[in-house]
Design an enzyme around this catalytic site. Structure first.
Site, PDB file in Angstrom:
ATOM      1  N   CYS A   2      21.169  36.183  27.675  1.00 34.08           N
ATOM      2  CA  CYS A   2      20.895  36.207  29.105  1.00 34.08           C
ATOM      3  C   CYS A   2      19.576  36.920  29.395  1.00 34.08           C
ATOM      4  O   CYS A   2      19.158  37.805  28.650  1.00 34.08           O
ATOM      5  CB  CYS A   2      21.997  36.954  29.831  1.00 34.08           C
ATOM      6  SG  CYS A   2      23.630  36.322  29.497  1.00 34.08           S
ATOM      7  N   ARG A  27      14.498  32.766  25.416  1.00 35.34           N
ATOM      8  CA  ARG A  27      15.616  33.546  24.895  1.00 35.34           C
ATOM      9  C   ARG A  27      16.859  32.687  24.680  1.00 35.34           C
ATOM     10  O   ARG A  27      17.792  33.104  24.000  1.00 35.34           O
ATOM     11  CB  ARG A  27      15.956  34.678  25.861  1.00 35.34           C
ATOM     12  CG  ARG A  27      14.884  35.746  25.930  1.00 35.34           C
ATOM     13  CD  ARG A  27      15.124  36.678  27.091  1.00 35.34           C
ATOM     14  NE  ARG A  27      16.352  37.437  26.952  1.00 35.34           N
ATOM     15  CZ  ARG A  27      16.385  38.723  26.639  1.00 35.34           C
ATOM     16  NH1 ARG A  27      15.285  39.375  26.434  1.00 35.34           N
ATOM     17  NH2 ARG A  27      17.538  39.364  26.542  1.00 35.34           N
ATOM     18  N   TRP A  71      23.595  32.926  29.080  1.00 34.99           N
ATOM     19  CA  TRP A  71      23.973  32.393  27.762  1.00 34.99           C
ATOM     20  C   TRP A  71      25.457  32.728  27.648  1.00 34.99           C
ATOM     21  O   TRP A  71      25.837  33.890  27.503  1.00 34.99           O
ATOM     22  CB  TRP A  71      23.159  33.100  26.680  1.00 34.99           C
ATOM     23  CG  TRP A  71      23.266  32.541  25.310  1.00 34.99           C
ATOM     24  CD1 TRP A  71      22.595  31.471  24.799  1.00 34.99           C
ATOM     25  CD2 TRP A  71      24.055  33.060  24.238  1.00 34.99           C
ATOM     26  NE1 TRP A  71      22.924  31.294  23.476  1.00 34.99           N
ATOM     27  CE2 TRP A  71      23.814  32.252  23.110  1.00 34.99           C
ATOM     28  CE3 TRP A  71      24.941  34.132  24.108  1.00 34.99           C
ATOM     29  CZ2 TRP A  71      24.429  32.474  21.868  1.00 34.99           C
ATOM     30  CZ3 TRP A  71      25.555  34.351  22.879  1.00 34.99           C
ATOM     31  CH2 TRP A  71      25.287  33.526  21.785  1.00 34.99           C
ATOM     32  N   ASN A  97      23.375  41.465  32.230  1.00 30.49           N
ATOM     33  CA  ASN A  97      23.376  41.168  30.790  1.00 30.49           C
ATOM     34  C   ASN A  97      24.307  42.158  30.124  1.00 30.49           C
ATOM     35  O   ASN A  97      24.332  43.320  30.523  1.00 30.49           O
ATOM     36  CB  ASN A  97      21.991  41.395  30.175  1.00 30.49           C
ATOM     37  CG  ASN A  97      21.009  40.329  30.557  1.00 30.49           C
ATOM     38  OD1 ASN A  97      21.363  39.370  31.217  1.00 30.49           O
ATOM     39  ND2 ASN A  97      19.771  40.501  30.128  1.00 30.49           N
ATOM     40  N   GLY A  98      24.988  41.714  29.063  1.00 28.39           N
ATOM     41  CA  GLY A  98      25.863  42.636  28.338  1.00 28.39           C
ATOM     42  C   GLY A  98      27.310  42.196  28.466  1.00 28.39           C
ATOM     43  O   GLY A  98      27.597  41.070  28.890  1.00 28.39           O
ATOM     44  N   GLU A 468      15.906  32.027   3.474  1.00 23.39           N
ATOM     45  CA  GLU A 468      15.152  31.874   4.715  1.00 23.39           C
ATOM     46  C   GLU A 468      14.853  30.396   4.993  1.00 23.39           C
ATOM     47  O   GLU A 468      14.981  29.924   6.127  1.00 23.39           O
ATOM     48  CB  GLU A 468      13.864  32.712   4.625  1.00 23.39           C
ATOM     49  CG  GLU A 468      12.884  32.555   5.763  1.00 23.39           C
ATOM     50  CD  GLU A 468      13.414  32.944   7.133  1.00 23.39           C
ATOM     51  OE1 GLU A 468      14.520  33.471   7.238  1.00 23.39           O
ATOM     52  OE2 GLU A 468      12.698  32.675   8.113  1.00 23.39           O
ATOM     53  N   LYS A 472      16.213  28.337   8.312  1.00 29.08           N
ATOM     54  CA  LYS A 472      15.331  27.663   9.274  1.00 29.08           C
ATOM     55  C   LYS A 472      15.749  26.206   9.465  1.00 29.08           C
ATOM     56  O   LYS A 472      15.745  25.686  10.578  1.00 29.08           O
ATOM     57  CB  LYS A 472      13.873  27.710   8.790  1.00 29.08           C
ATOM     58  CG  LYS A 472      13.204  29.033   9.026  1.00 29.08           C
ATOM     59  CD  LYS A 472      13.027  29.309  10.515  1.00 29.08           C
ATOM     60  CE  LYS A 472      12.555  30.731  10.772  1.00 29.08           C
ATOM     61  NZ  LYS A 472      13.509  31.790  10.452  1.00 29.08           N
ATOM     62  N   GLU A 475      18.851  26.099  11.512  1.00 30.98           N
ATOM     63  CA  GLU A 475      18.637  26.593  12.860  1.00 30.98           C
ATOM     64  C   GLU A 475      17.895  25.591  13.747  1.00 30.98           C
ATOM     65  O   GLU A 475      18.293  25.359  14.893  1.00 30.98           O
ATOM     66  CB  GLU A 475      17.818  27.886  12.741  1.00 30.98           C
ATOM     67  CG  GLU A 475      17.501  28.594  14.022  1.00 30.98           C
ATOM     68  CD  GLU A 475      16.686  29.871  13.784  1.00 30.98           C
ATOM     69  OE1 GLU A 475      16.024  29.987  12.728  1.00 30.98           O
ATOM     70  OE2 GLU A 475      16.705  30.745  14.662  1.00 30.98           O
ATOM     71  N   HIS A 491      27.891  27.502 -10.848  1.00 29.17           N
ATOM     72  CA  HIS A 491      29.179  28.185 -10.722  1.00 29.17           C
ATOM     73  C   HIS A 491      29.992  27.637  -9.550  1.00 29.17           C
ATOM     74  O   HIS A 491      30.849  28.342  -9.019  1.00 29.17           O
ATOM     75  CB  HIS A 491      28.958  29.696 -10.583  1.00 29.17           C
ATOM     76  CG  HIS A 491      28.304  30.307 -11.775  1.00 29.17           C
ATOM     77  ND1 HIS A 491      28.941  30.433 -12.998  1.00 29.17           N
ATOM     78  CD2 HIS A 491      27.052  30.777 -11.964  1.00 29.17           C
ATOM     79  CE1 HIS A 491      28.120  30.980 -13.873  1.00 29.17           C
ATOM     80  NE2 HIS A 491      26.949  31.196 -13.275  1.00 29.17           N
ATOM     81  N   LYS A 590      17.003  34.063  21.318  1.00 28.80           N
ATOM     82  CA  LYS A 590      15.957  34.793  20.598  1.00 28.80           C
ATOM     83  C   LYS A 590      16.380  36.218  20.283  1.00 28.80           C
ATOM     84  O   LYS A 590      16.193  36.695  19.178  1.00 28.80           O
ATOM     85  CB  LYS A 590      14.678  34.799  21.450  1.00 28.80           C
ATOM     86  CG  LYS A 590      13.511  35.520  20.797  1.00 28.80           C
ATOM     87  CD  LYS A 590      13.046  34.796  19.551  1.00 28.80           C
ATOM     88  CE  LYS A 590      11.936  35.504  18.827  1.00 28.80           C
ATOM     89  NZ  LYS A 590      11.762  34.960  17.456  1.00 28.80           N
TER      90      LYS A 590
HETATM   91  O1  M6R Z   1      15.137  40.538  16.536  1.00 30.02           O
HETATM   92  P1  M6R Z   1      15.790  40.576  15.204  1.00 30.02           P
HETATM   93  O2  M6R Z   1      14.806  40.570  14.068  1.00 30.02           O
HETATM   94  O3  M6R Z   1      16.753  41.736  15.072  1.00 30.02           O
HETATM   95  O4  M6R Z   1      16.642  39.263  15.120  1.00 30.02           O
HETATM   96  C1  M6R Z   1      17.494  39.019  14.046  1.00 30.02           C
HETATM   97  C2  M6R Z   1      17.960  37.583  14.020  1.00 30.02           C
HETATM   98  O5  M6R Z   1      18.687  37.283  15.173  1.00 30.02           O
HETATM   99  C3  M6R Z   1      16.791  36.609  13.900  1.00 30.02           C
HETATM  100  O6  M6R Z   1      15.993  36.894  12.802  1.00 30.02           O
HETATM  101  C4  M6R Z   1      17.318  35.161  13.756  1.00 30.02           C
HETATM  102  O7  M6R Z   1      17.987  35.030  12.550  1.00 30.02           O
HETATM  103  C5  M6R Z   1      16.159  34.177  13.875  1.00 30.02           C
HETATM  104  N1  M6R Z   1      16.380  33.322  14.994  1.00 30.02           N
HETATM  105  C6  M6R Z   1      15.986  33.307  12.685  1.00 30.02           C
HETATM  106  O8  M6R Z   1      14.895  32.460  12.822  1.00 30.02           O
END
Ligand code: M6R
Length: 595
Positions: A2, A27, A71, A97-98, A468, A472, A475, A491, A590
């Protein structure tokens, strides 16, 4: 997550709020809304994009208002669950928010007292509690309401009979942007950058009242002052600058970002690293690094680097899991890596580490973020605003900061250190070379886009790069991808290898090279297509794989930094080919400010 915004000043609030909300779109959100104050409170909201809300609005000359991007956590995305929320009189509006943890109990109690609720949200108890305590003083009513709320919040409220914004925060960020006779409130700095770079970061427990004349802040009923800061980011940095997506812009910014990250930290003779930490004499017997998502992958690489250069044992934990561990930490430096500095799991872990008496060091991108303010020490990666939900430039900058940290405490001789520093300085040029090969990588991305499952494999220091790469692709391209230590495939996951399961193998020439070649042959024997990420000059690899993405040679310690740029580009072009919403992937946010 949010986003919340607020405005009070001389101009029409509506377009300002809409513009600020647009700056928070990155976000991630599913609904949005605004409330404007005239002689009464008007609320416009729905489960729609901000452009759609904007189109539905009539011009309005109110100069006070609040807005929200939601959100969903409590209740599905819908008009009724969207913020702002109101009370029975319809005079109060709240954006929040929260998570209000005791909302069920409060809702039951308020319902018993005659309040009628219309949404499924936790937030709706806030306006009703304020209504219960309102006696012509909004600030006092909010203060009394806060005594009954447990959980995390950043919220703004307005009341039709009171020309002010009242706001408060606990475990959720909230800033006040200061203009000329006007004030902007937001959960995130980019929201206000179009109007001002002067900000106040509120502290946990702060309750602020803003009128056109000024701001007054109390904490625990005591009047407090909060210093004004200048935001080190520009509006241009938070815009696309002609790129189709923020993600590709941010990938292209990486050479510049790396130079920013190490600027000022390397001595004139290029043989020493000085980080300017408060506690330079840190003499810890071990280090624990905590992080989430992409930052966690940086931490795993950091472990290799720090252990190799300093001989200090390093463990890495996912921040949310550390929160459940029975930790015996002793003389441990706890390092938390978080781009946003607001990730709820990281904040909880950081607080736990502090409670256990550990010295805490945060590596973050956001000046004034919650993590930066509560840690004992902080290192800023200076990557500039990262808008795309997918972290790219911040990951590379985190790696560079981890290299600098390790070099600053390294036990290696001066000559070896100087040679590594010289190599580190070359990284921006090496990354430029990869960016120049973008079209070749795009071709592999278009190829990968035709599959629904994929593996990313590597060994040693490159294993987190495989994690990583897979993250990606999941995601932003919505392909089921698994990052695996190459040695682990046999394994279990071998059972999944078919011609329909491509494998992306990171095969840079370090001490794992021969073994990964053997693994690639085993994979090929199961008929999976293999795309290798390999160094220039490696003439061997092409014999065993279907395609090669070439990256320039670097010292093996730095290879994750170059390999990952290739994988970020690969994921980008895969997602583009599949027509995905690259900067705002479905269901993601985000900055993840809930646990
Ligand atoms: O702001 P942060 O680095 O703490 O965020 C951690 C994760 O939420 C963030 O890296 C997330 O995995 C990314 N969207 C990946 O691309």
């Amino acid at each position: 997550m949010c986003g919340i915004v607020g405005y009070i000043g001389e101009r029409a609030a509506q377009p300002v709020l809409i513009n600020c909300l647009k700056r928070l779109e990155y976000r991630g959100y599913d609904s949005c809304g605004i409330a404007l104050l005239g002689g009464y409170t008007e609320i416009y909201k729905d489960a729609v994009r901000i452009e759609a809300l904007e189109k539905s609005l009539q011009p309005n000359d109110s100069v006070i208002g609040i807005g929200h991007t939601r959100w969903a956590t409590h209740g599905k995305p819908s008009e009724v669950n969207a913020h702002p929320h109101s009370d029975c009189s319809g005079k109060i509006a709240v954006v929040h928010n929260g998570v209000i943890e005791n909302y069920m109990q409060l809702r039951e109690q308020l319902t018993g007292e005659g309040h009628v609720f219309s949404s499924e949200t936790d937030t709706e108890v806030i306006p009703h509690l304020i209504e219960k305590y309102y006696d012509r003083n909004l600030e006092q009513a909010v203060s009394r309401a806060l005594n009954e709320i447990t959980g995390s919040y950043a919220f703004i409220t307005i009341h039709a009979d009171s020309g002010e914004l009242i706001l408060s925060r606990k475990d959720s960020p909230l800033i006040i942007g200061i203009g000329d006779g006007e004030y902007f409130v937001a959960s995130d700095v980019p929201a206000v950058l179009d109007y001002t770079d002067r900000v106040i970061y509120l502290e946990d427990g702060d309750l602020a009242a803003i009128t056109k004349q000024g701001i007054s802040i109390t904490n625990n009923n005591e009047r407090v002052t909060r210093v004004e800061d200048r935001v080190p980011w520009t509006v241009e940095e938070a815009q696309k600058a002609g790129y189709e997506h923020f993600m590709i812009k941010e990938i292209h910014e990486q050479p510049k970002v790396i130079r920013n990250t190490f600027a000022g930290h390397i001595s004139a003779l290029e043989s020493e690293v000085e980080l300017g930490l408060k506690n330079k004499e840190m003499g810890f017997s071990n280090i624990l690094i905590l992080a989430c998502g992409t930052s966690y992958h940086a931490a795993l690489i950091g472990k290799h680097v720090i252990q190799k250069l300093t001989q200090v044992p390093v463990t890495v934990d996912i921040a949310s899991e550390f929160n459940y561990s029975e930790s015996v930490l002793g003389n441990t430096l706890v390092m938390v890596i978080t781009q946003s500095g607001e990730t709820a799991d990281c904040m909880k872990a950081l607080k736990k580490a502090k409670e256990l008496g550990c010295y805490t060091l945060v590596i973050t991108n956001v000046v004034g973020s919650s993590a930066a303010r509560i840690a004992d020490d902080v290192l800023y990666i200076k990557a500039g605003p990262e808008i795309s939900v997918a972290a790219t430039k911040s990951f590379v900058a985190q790696l560079v900061m981890l290299y600098l940290f390790a070099l600053s405490r390294s036990s290696i001789d001066v000559r070896s250190r100087a040679s590594l520093i010289a190599e580190l300085r070359q990284l921006p040029n090496k990354i430029h070379e990869i960016l120049n090969r973008e079209e070749d990588i795009a071709e592999q991305g278009r190829y990968l886009a035709g599959y629904e499952n994929a593996f990313f494999v590597a060994r040693g220091i490159s294993y987190p790069v495989a994690l990583e790469g897979a993250l990606k692709v999941k995601e932003i391209a919505y392909i089921h991808a698994e990052g695996y230590a190459a040695g682990e495939l046999k394994h279990g996951p071998f059972a999944l290898l078919t011609p329909e399961t491509p494998v992306i193998a990171i095969a840079t020439r370090d001490n794992t090279y021969e073994t990964i070649l053997a693994n690639i042959k085993e994979i090929k024997a199961r008929e999976s297509p293999v795309v290798a990420i390999a160094e220039d000059g490696d003439d061997e690899i092409g014999k065993y794989v279907d395609a090669v993405i070439r990256i320039p040679s670097v010292d093996p310690l730095f290879a994750p930094t170059t390999a990952v740029v290739a994988l970020h580009l690969l994921a980008y072009y895969t997602a583009k080919e599949r027509g995905c919403s690259i900067d705002m992937p479905r269901n993601l946010a985000k900055s993840v400010t809930v646990e």
